[in-house]
Design a protein around this motif. Sequence first.
Motif, PDB file in Angstrom:
ATOM      1  N   ARG A 290       0.846  -1.206   0.000  1.00 38.53           N
ATOM      2  CA  ARG A 290       0.000   0.000   0.000  1.00 38.53           C
ATOM      3  C   ARG A 290       0.880   1.255   0.000  1.00 38.53           C
ATOM      4  NH1 ARG A 290      -1.578   3.122   4.242  1.00 38.53           N
ATOM      5  NH2 ARG A 290      -0.689   1.637   5.723  1.00 38.53           N
ATOM      6  N   LEU A 291       1.940   1.240   0.817  1.00 35.60           N
ATOM      7  CA  LEU A 291       2.826   2.412   0.869  1.00 35.60           C
ATOM      8  C   LEU A 291       3.562   2.604  -0.453  1.00 35.60           C
ATOM      9  CD1 LEU A 291       4.309   2.047   4.472  1.00 35.60           C
ATOM     10  CD2 LEU A 291       2.414   3.473   3.704  1.00 35.60           C
ATOM     11  N   LYS A 292       3.969   1.473  -1.067  1.00 37.17           N
ATOM     12  CA  LYS A 292       4.645   1.572  -2.357  1.00 37.17           C
ATOM     13  C   LYS A 292       3.714   2.193  -3.391  1.00 37.17           C
ATOM     14  CE  LYS A 292       7.052  -1.063  -5.908  1.00 37.17           C
ATOM     15  NZ  LYS A 292       7.480  -2.364  -6.432  1.00 37.17           N
ATOM     16  N   GLU A 293       2.447   1.757  -3.367  1.00 37.91           N
ATOM     17  CA  GLU A 293       1.465   2.311  -4.311  1.00 37.91           C
ATOM     18  C   GLU A 293       1.311   3.821  -4.101  1.00 37.91           C
ATOM     19  OE1 GLU A 293      -0.050   0.710  -6.799  1.00 37.91           O
ATOM     20  OE2 GLU A 293      -1.363   2.364  -7.398  1.00 37.91           O
ATOM     21  N   GLN A 294       1.297   4.238  -2.846  1.00 39.43           N
ATOM     22  CA  GLN A 294       1.207   5.687  -2.562  1.00 39.43           C
ATOM     23  C   GLN A 294       2.389   6.426  -3.175  1.00 39.43           C
ATOM     24  OE1 GLN A 294       0.854   6.601   1.623  1.00 39.43           O
ATOM     25  NE2 GLN A 294      -1.024   5.429   1.861  1.00 39.43           N
ATOM     26  N   LEU A 295       3.568   5.831  -3.032  1.00 42.93           N
ATOM     27  CA  LEU A 295       4.773   6.483  -3.561  1.00 42.93           C
ATOM     28  C   LEU A 295       4.718   6.551  -5.087  1.00 42.93           C
ATOM     29  CD1 LEU A 295       7.596   7.676  -2.936  1.00 42.93           C
ATOM     30  CD2 LEU A 295       8.511   5.378  -3.236  1.00 42.93           C
ATOM     31  N   LEU A 296       4.279   5.444  -5.728  1.00 44.47           N
ATOM     32  CA  LEU A 296       4.214   5.428  -7.191  1.00 44.47           C
ATOM     33  C   LEU A 296       3.214   6.462  -7.705  1.00 44.47           C
ATOM     34  CD1 LEU A 296       4.277   1.570  -7.889  1.00 44.47           C
ATOM     35  CD2 LEU A 296       6.171   3.182  -8.071  1.00 44.47           C
ATOM     36  N   ARG A 297       2.092   6.603  -6.998  1.00 50.55           N
ATOM     37  CA  ARG A 297       1.088   7.584  -7.436  1.00 50.55           C
ATOM     38  C   ARG A 297       1.612   9.004  -7.268  1.00 50.55           C
ATOM     39  NH1 ARG A 297      -4.838   5.105  -5.773  1.00 50.55           N
ATOM     40  NH2 ARG A 297      -4.572   3.185  -6.963  1.00 50.55           N
ATOM     41  N   ALA A 298       2.346   9.240  -6.177  1.00 51.39           N
ATOM     42  CA  ALA A 298       2.934  10.572  -5.988  1.00 51.39           C
ATOM     43  C   ALA A 298       3.966  10.838  -7.078  1.00 51.39           C
ATOM     44  CB  ALA A 298       3.573  10.659  -4.605  1.00 51.39           C
ATOM     45  N   THR A 299       4.740   9.798  -7.432  1.00 53.94           N
ATOM     46  CA  THR A 299       5.750   9.947  -8.489  1.00 53.94           C
ATOM     47  C   THR A 299       5.073  10.282  -9.815  1.00 53.94           C
ATOM     48  OG1 THR A 299       7.090   8.283  -7.360  1.00 53.94           O
ATOM     49  CG2 THR A 299       7.715   8.816  -9.605  1.00 53.94           C
ATOM     50  N   GLN A 300       3.967   9.597 -10.081  1.00 56.40           N
ATOM     51  CA  GLN A 300       3.249   9.874 -11.326  1.00 56.40           C
ATOM     52  C   GLN A 300       2.729  11.314 -11.356  1.00 56.40           C
ATOM     53  OE1 GLN A 300       0.092   7.199 -12.680  1.00 56.40           O
ATOM     54  NE2 GLN A 300       0.560   8.137 -14.639  1.00 56.40           N
ATOM     55  N   ARG A 301       2.182  11.761 -10.236  1.00 53.62           N
ATOM     56  CA  ARG A 301       1.646  13.128 -10.237  1.00 53.62           C
ATOM     57  C   ARG A 301       2.760  14.158 -10.369  1.00 53.62           C
ATOM     58  NH1 ARG A 301      -1.704  13.684  -4.995  1.00 53.62           N
ATOM     59  NH2 ARG A 301      -2.152  15.761  -5.793  1.00 53.62           N
ATOM     60  N   ALA A 302       3.936  13.858  -9.802  1.00 49.97           N
ATOM     61  CA  ALA A 302       5.012  14.841  -9.814  1.00 49.97           C
ATOM     62  C   ALA A 302       5.861  14.763 -11.077  1.00 49.97           C
ATOM     63  CB  ALA A 302       5.899  14.650  -8.588  1.00 49.97           C
ATOM     64  N   LEU A 303       6.101  13.534 -11.580  1.00 52.32           N
ATOM     65  CA  LEU A 303       7.055  13.368 -12.678  1.00 52.32           C
ATOM     66  C   LEU A 303       6.456  12.666 -13.895  1.00 52.32           C
ATOM     67  CD1 LEU A 303      10.167  12.347 -10.528  1.00 52.32           C
ATOM     68  CD2 LEU A 303       9.775  14.552 -11.618  1.00 52.32           C
TER      69      LEU A 303
END
Lengths: 521, 171
Positions: A290-303
Amino acid sequence: MPLQRWFDQAAQQSESNGDGVIAGAPKAWGLIVARDKWRLAAEHMAAHGGRLLSLWASRDGNGDDIVRAAFIASPGVLVLSLPLTAAEVDYPGIEQWFPSAGRMQRAVADLSGLRITDADTRPWLRHAAWPESYHPLIHINTPPSPAVPVIDNYAFVLVEGDGVHEIPVGPIHAGIIEPGHFRFSVVGEKVLRLEERLGYVHKGIERRFSELPMLSGHRLAARVSGDSAVAFSWAYCQALEGIAAAHLPPRATWLRALALELERLANHLGDLGAIGNDAGFAFGLAQFSRLKEQLLRATQRALGQRYLMDFIVPGGTRLDLASTGTLILIESIESIMAEVDTLRTIYDEHAGLRDRFVGAGVVTPALAAKLGLTGLAGRASGQDFDLRCDLPCDPYGDLAPQKTVRSEGDVAARVAVRFDEATESARLIKRVLRHLPIGLHHVPVSIPSEGALGVGMIEGWRGPIFLALETDGSGMILRCHPHDPSWQNWPVIEHAVIDNIVPDFPLINKSFNLSYSGHDL
Amino acid sequence: MLKTLRQICRTGIVTEPPPLSDDTLRVADALQSRILEVLGRALCIRAIDAGSCNGCELEIHALNNPLYNIEGLGIRFVASPRHADLLLITGPVAKNMEVALRRTYDATPDPKLVVAIGDCGCTGGIFGESYASCGRVSNVIPVDVAVPGCPPSPHQILSGILTAISKATGD
């Protein structure tokens, strides 16, 4: 000191013909040696703490074969080149000092047809899809495939004795994993011997590179091992930008470091959950995934991408980071890491997990040094080496990452190193985000009029990624050899599982989490 | 133990609604409704990496995380093709994997579905066809649905799986 002598010779060769300093990674020199010095150099490297980075074959402009080996030691990186004439049917092997060289030499024989004097000459990457006489990095025309696909009869080492039986596993495994074959020789549950057979996902990456223009090779580099896309594409661009004498603006290198640490953090989060799951703690997988998914989604929104496959391009990065992206990433990292701290306490205090982790799959520091265990797994076995600290490229000198080294060498140590490195990556990410230099994130790179050899070296999440790039004057790739640290670490797993029980193999294997694709090429 | 329970309560249920099926992903003709009757409402998937860079595997793994919660939809990854209704295949098919892939396909009981994942599975991708690569999955075994992307997102992969098990519109 004998070690320094080789670097001095390389520097002298550089003064005489300008060829000694290799473009790309910092502190890299090249030295052309004769046949009798090839093994002597390897012996000195091994005796004085040098590490083998990679071994591969290439060809010079006249079509003569060259064997190259890259070592890293305290003065820097030394790329040794051994030119071979057409009359020479073999070259001297260095497996006796660097055991990991064995499989690399066998791969060279498969792809370039150069034979070694070392004992093990079984094919490695070649199975049965193409004949022994065909060498894909040399011959242009591809031979027809067998009419009916066949499986070769690989000569596994047979273990005999009272009660010994074999368990063959793979190539397709019982999970969502890459393919490879493991041959266990066991008595009861206890593993006497494991022999790996890899090469199943060999898809001709090195040959494919030589069909590409140098300014497009980074896309293929990013797909050598998808979980290390940033590290490989950065190593490729570092070599390329060295050859092209391109100078990157600080913002570009800082953005690359941001991407590399995001990749490291995402992989560590994924592994921490998967390792917990392999020890029967499904809660760990649910939480960390779940935490990894949060990080990937933040990465997508930022980069713009969940996995930064095409973020690093020659001359900088494909996209810049907007200020909204900075806020998204900082907020996300802080909330994720607060939970990681809670989960670390749970992992540390969980009696069942400790029971499975501690003492499983031990690689002692002495064995790790002898076999050349590297990267994250190496640091869990006392191998005090991290490119980001010991041979930093920009901007790691400014970022000053802290290295984690432990000496227990078991699954617990590899878990602890991951926790420490995840925390450190989060710190580096926040530091980059708060101090990101202003300016351009990309500069144009022009194709140099002369071909050259360049090397790239980046500490990926698994360990040091090495890449050698040779180009011609027209902007095409002559030869590109990407090297994943899995080459060094796969053979060590064969030792790590000895005397462990078969049901612990998935846990031990996952605690290394090596790449098949990055190895099989 | 208390810390674990507290963390579970604090997290709560985070599962999101699944995507819809997408007919543009279909490769083969519309499914016979008979197959759907056989498969019922529970689907077992065998994932096979036939030569991928492991990027697609990362996103297939994500389907098991609590946000996509694929098991909550009655879909499960299984350890043997003999237990599977659907094969989820990534990569260009490496020639060194061709035999293993064919045997896995043969070992999967009929009726079966095949979903190819990623640009490489759909077209051979950046690796193409070569001395070492057979290229797209459909060069080796029949494919029902192909999901492009490098790598496709978990949402797109899930949409591909749901497309394979749903009737084509207008059927």
